[in-house]
Design an enzyme around this catalytic site. Structure first.
Site, PDB file in Angstrom:
ATOM      1  CB  CYS A   2      40.014  19.769  28.581  1.00 54.94           C
ATOM      2  SG  CYS A   2      38.656  20.549  27.729  1.00 54.94           S
ATOM      3  NE  ARG A  27      42.230  20.870  34.460  1.00 50.40           N
ATOM      4  CZ  ARG A  27      42.785  22.057  34.461  1.00 50.40           C
ATOM      5  NH1 ARG A  27      43.425  22.479  35.521  1.00 50.40           N
ATOM      6  NH2 ARG A  27      42.715  22.847  33.419  1.00 50.40           N
ATOM      7  CD1 TRP A  75      34.209  23.626  30.054  1.00 49.29           C
ATOM      8  CD2 TRP A  75      34.166  22.584  32.008  1.00 49.29           C
ATOM      9  NE1 TRP A  75      33.454  24.372  30.903  1.00 49.29           N
ATOM     10  CE2 TRP A  75      33.412  23.757  32.103  1.00 49.29           C
ATOM     11  CE3 TRP A  75      34.288  21.750  33.109  1.00 49.29           C
ATOM     12  CZ2 TRP A  75      32.784  24.128  33.275  1.00 49.29           C
ATOM     13  CZ3 TRP A  75      33.665  22.135  34.275  1.00 49.29           C
ATOM     14  CH2 TRP A  75      32.920  23.319  34.353  1.00 49.29           C
ATOM     15  CG  ASN A  99      43.359  19.913  27.645  1.00 48.57           C
ATOM     16  OD1 ASN A  99      42.431  19.217  27.247  1.00 48.57           O
ATOM     17  ND2 ASN A  99      43.997  19.696  28.783  1.00 48.57           N
ATOM     18  N   GLY A 100      42.546  23.513  25.163  1.00 52.61           N
ATOM     19  CA  GLY A 100      42.777  24.871  24.665  1.00 52.61           C
ATOM     20  C   GLY A 100      41.743  25.219  23.620  1.00 52.61           C
ATOM     21  CD  GLU A 478      38.858  37.970  50.452  1.00 56.10           C
ATOM     22  OE1 GLU A 478      37.833  37.975  51.133  1.00 56.10           O
ATOM     23  OE2 GLU A 478      39.544  36.946  50.254  1.00 56.10           O
ATOM     24  CE  LYS A 482      41.491  35.137  52.511  1.00 51.44           C
ATOM     25  NZ  LYS A 482      40.299  34.910  51.802  1.00 51.44           N
ATOM     26  CD  GLU A 485      39.772  33.311  56.111  1.00 48.84           C
ATOM     27  OE1 GLU A 485      40.292  33.723  55.062  1.00 48.84           O
ATOM     28  OE2 GLU A 485      38.894  32.442  56.129  1.00 48.84           O
ATOM     29  CG  HIS A 501      31.460  58.944  59.816  1.00 50.35           C
ATOM     30  ND1 HIS A 501      30.769  60.111  60.020  1.00 50.35           N
ATOM     31  CD2 HIS A 501      31.870  58.985  58.517  1.00 50.35           C
ATOM     32  CE1 HIS A 501      30.736  60.820  58.902  1.00 50.35           C
ATOM     33  NE2 HIS A 501      31.408  60.153  57.974  1.00 50.35           N
ATOM     34  CE  LYS A 597      38.884  25.934  50.151  1.00 52.21           C
ATOM     35  NZ  LYS A 597      39.301  27.351  50.128  1.00 52.21           N
TER      36      LYS A 597
HETATM   37  O1  M6R Z   1      32.462  27.867  49.874  1.00 49.68           O
HETATM   38  P1  M6R Z   1      31.960  29.266  50.099  1.00 49.68           P
HETATM   39  O2  M6R Z   1      32.511  30.226  49.113  1.00 49.68           O
HETATM   40  O3  M6R Z   1      30.462  29.319  50.136  1.00 49.68           O
HETATM   41  O4  M6R Z   1      32.475  29.654  51.534  1.00 49.68           O
HETATM   42  C1  M6R Z   1      32.138  30.862  52.123  1.00 49.68           C
HETATM   43  C2  M6R Z   1      33.069  31.176  53.258  1.00 49.68           C
HETATM   44  O5  M6R Z   1      32.991  30.190  54.253  1.00 49.68           O
HETATM   45  C3  M6R Z   1      34.518  31.288  52.780  1.00 49.68           C
HETATM   46  O6  M6R Z   1      34.638  32.229  51.759  1.00 49.68           O
HETATM   47  C4  M6R Z   1      35.448  31.664  53.931  1.00 49.68           C
HETATM   48  O7  M6R Z   1      35.180  32.974  54.326  1.00 49.68           O
HETATM   49  C5  M6R Z   1      36.903  31.466  53.524  1.00 49.68           C
HETATM   50  N1  M6R Z   1      37.611  30.852  54.589  1.00 49.68           N
HETATM   51  C6  M6R Z   1      37.572  32.725  53.141  1.00 49.68           C
HETATM   52  O8  M6R Z   1      38.945  32.651  53.019  1.00 49.68           O
END
Ligand code: M6R
Length: 602
Positions: A2, A27, A75, A99-100, A478, A482, A485, A501, A597
């Site tokens: 909301c 949102r 929402w 909201n809430g 992950e 991060k 990247e 291994h 993105k």
């Molecule tokens: O929009 P999505 O979650 O489908 O995107 C998948 C990947 O491209 C995304 O998670 C990518 O690995 C990010 N840059 C991770 O930080």
């Protein structure tokens, strides 16, 4: 989720409300409404769906004289997304937006109904306006009636109320849900996020929980439990982008800090006292499902991997996870007793979308976990559960990962309940842990400072190993992704038991190991794996609630009552580590080289 906008002044009010609500559109919402009181009386418009529908309905209306105005994007949590349930809710001559969640609304509603108040909607919000009008009967003035009203509310709220009995005031209150007040000369604005009033207000006050008051005559009078309060406004930038960063250096940093609050949105209306509820899922949806297949890419793939451990362990259902780009060309064997889940922040990732189309063609039921409503993946799926993380601007995903993982954990519990693989007591414990999630995700200043200081020692070397076991293996993947990247340093995630291994061949004094060592899961096993690396002289950064004598650097985590809380706390540590290393290396954290993105090409 909301959104709220409010305004007191002489400017054209419909435009202010609709423009502001448009800024909050990201949102997600399923209906919208506005209410205005001016010298001509009360005016209200509501519409299901997007803001254009509301604009169409109100196209003949404008209000350019002095007046008060409130608007809302809803929402659905209590009751279906229809016009009756859309805000603002009307009493006899007052309107409210909120909201809430008002937790005690059923008790309040029953009492009001016995006294003859008529309810038009199924929402919790409507009790506020009736309660207010009831309280006006015995109160000295309208504000006293508002004050008595909010003293009876339990739960989270950010609310605005206007009444024709005092048509020059907006009453407001905040507890648990965000709300701010914007100022520009005699004009006063309200909003649930500052993006709605950037370019209009020049200064802002962010309300604290427990604050309430009224805006009248170009002035705001503010109270809390100690009585009337002075307050100081801050300048509000007119630059959308920098204002949106809220003082953080990068969107990614802001998004890491936001995780503690967005998870409440993810859980809202879904995590109840003794059960998990998804209004989106039909009761029979899981009938005939014996297996789950999840397809995703990148970070979303990592959250899928976490859930595969939980689906099998807790819900006792077979769960396979595949990288979408691999799945597409392997000629997969698909059976109709398989639920096909896709996970995607953007909802537009080409490989994930194509994998979904293949599964649908094979006749499988599909469920999407996504952050963007109406995205291609959401539209293509039978059912979608939105993660409600808000727009994620940093290319390196953080809050999307946190909310995906949380939502999957909830879905595991939901499935386990339906398949009768979890006892009532265990489910209660899990729900208690879910409620502590926000706390596990909070970034303490000391922690951020410590990681900032440590980061200077991790700028060289030939690479990083992130290691963990069980669900901490996907977290290791992950954490490494991060770092890779945004720092452009070489990092890999491994299951800790795999070291001998092969990977251990790389161990030397120029290798950094980030060891995820939860107390609740195989602590002794991972300890042995870290000892093996330490013996080869690698630098060990241990993240754990337990002291570890061989660690060169040690970050002590607080949470240890539930393994998922350990998970979320360690996740924040790995995100901050990547952020601080990248900043020291002078990189563009939000827009790392070569990345986009939304990956809409194969
Ligand atoms: O929009 P999505 O979650 O489908 O995107 C998948 C990947 O491209 C995304 O998670 C990518 O690995 C990010 N840059 C991770 O930080």
């Amino acid at each position: 989720m909301c959104g709220i906008v409010g305004y007191v002044g002489k400017k054209e009010k419909k435009e202010i409300l609709v423009d502001g609500l448009r800024e909050l559109e990201y949102r997600g919402y399923d209906s919208a409404g506005i209410a205005i009181i001016d010298s001509r009386g009360l005016h209200s418009y509501k519409a299901v769906g997007k803001l254009v529908n509301l604009e169409e309905k109100s196209k003949e209306f404008s209000s350019k004289e002095f007046g008060v105005a409130i608007g809302h994007t809803r929402w659905a949590t209590h009751g279906k997304p229809n016009e009756l349930n859309a805000h603002p809710h009307l009493g006899k001559n007052s309107f409210v937006v909120h909201n809430g969640i008002i937790e005690n609304y059923t008790i309040l509603k029953d009492e009001l109904k016995l006294e003859g108040f008529e309810f038009l909607s199924q929402t919790d919000t409507e009790v506020i306006v009736h309660l207010f009008e009831k309280n006006t009967i015995n109160s000295l003035n309208k504000f006293e009636a508002f004050k008595s009203t909010i003293s009876l509310l339990e739960g989270a709220y950010a609310t605005l109320l206007i009444t024709n009995d005092e048509p020059d005031s907006i009453f407001f209150a905040k507890n648990g849900s965000p709300m701010l007040i914007g100022f520009n000369g005699d004009d006063i604005y309200f909003a649930s996020s500052d993006t709605a009033i950037i370019g209009k207000a020049t200064s802002v006050y962010y309300l604290e929980d427990g604050e309430y008051g009224y805006a009248k005559d170009g002035k705001v009078t503010l109270f809390n439990s100690d009585g009337e309060q002075e307050f100081r406004t801050k300048p509000l930038s007119s630059n959308k982008l920098s204002a949106q960063k809220d003082g953080y250096r990068f969107f990614m940093e802001k998004e890491i800090y936001e995780q503690a609050s967005v998870v409440s949105d993810t859980m809202m209306g879904r995590v109840l006292d003794e059960t998990i509820k998804f209004e989106e899922i039909d009761d029979n949806f899981f009938n005939d499902i014996n297996c789950i297949k999840i397809c995703a890419c990148g970070t979303s793939y990592h959250s899928a991997l976490v859930s595969s451990y939980l689906f099998e362990r807790v819900a006792k259902i077979r769960c396979e996870v595949e990288i979408a780009s691999e799945f597409r060309y392997k000629e997969p064997l698909l059976t109709k007793d398989t639920l096909f889940i896709t996970i995607s922040q953007s909802g537009e990732t080409a490989d994930t979308l194509e994998a979904l189309k293949m599964a649908k063609k094979a006749g499988l039921k599909s469920l999407a976990i996504c952050n963007v409503d109406n995205s291609s993946i959401v539209r293509e799926s039978d059912i979608s559960l939105l993660t409600r993380a808000g727009v994620e601007k940093g290319v390196a995903s953080t809050k999307a990962f946190a909310t995906q993982t949380l939502l999957l954990w909830m879905l595991v519990l939901y499935t386990a309940e339906r398949k009768d693989t979890i006892s009532k007591d265990s489910l209660k414990d899990e729900i208690e842990a879910l409620r502590k999630c926000s706390n596990a995700l909070k970034v303490d200043n000391w922690l951020h400072d410590k990681i900032h200081r440590l980061s200077k020692r991790y700028l060289h070397g030939h690479g990083f190993f992130f290691i963990g076991r069980d669900i901490f293996f996907p977290l290791a993947l992950e954490g490494a992704l991060k770092l890779k990247e945004i720092s452009y340093l070489h990092a890999e995630g491994y299951p800790a038991g795999e070291m001998k291994h092969g990977p251990i061949a790389l161990a030397d004094s120029e290798l950094f190991t980030v060891a995820l060592m939860p107390k609740n899961l195989l602590f002794d096993k991972i300890k042995s794996n870290v000892e093996e690396l330490s013996a080869r002289d690698t630098t060990i950064l241990a993240i754990s609630p337990e002291e570890f004598e061989l660690a060169d650097d040690y970050i002590k985590t607080r949470c240890s009552s539930h393994v998922m809380l350990e998970f979320f706390e360690m996740m924040v540590v790995t995100q901050l580590l990547a952020l601080e290393i990248s900043i020291r290396l002078g990189n563009d954290v939000d827009m790392p080289r070569n990345l986009a993105k939304s990956v809409t090409v194969e």
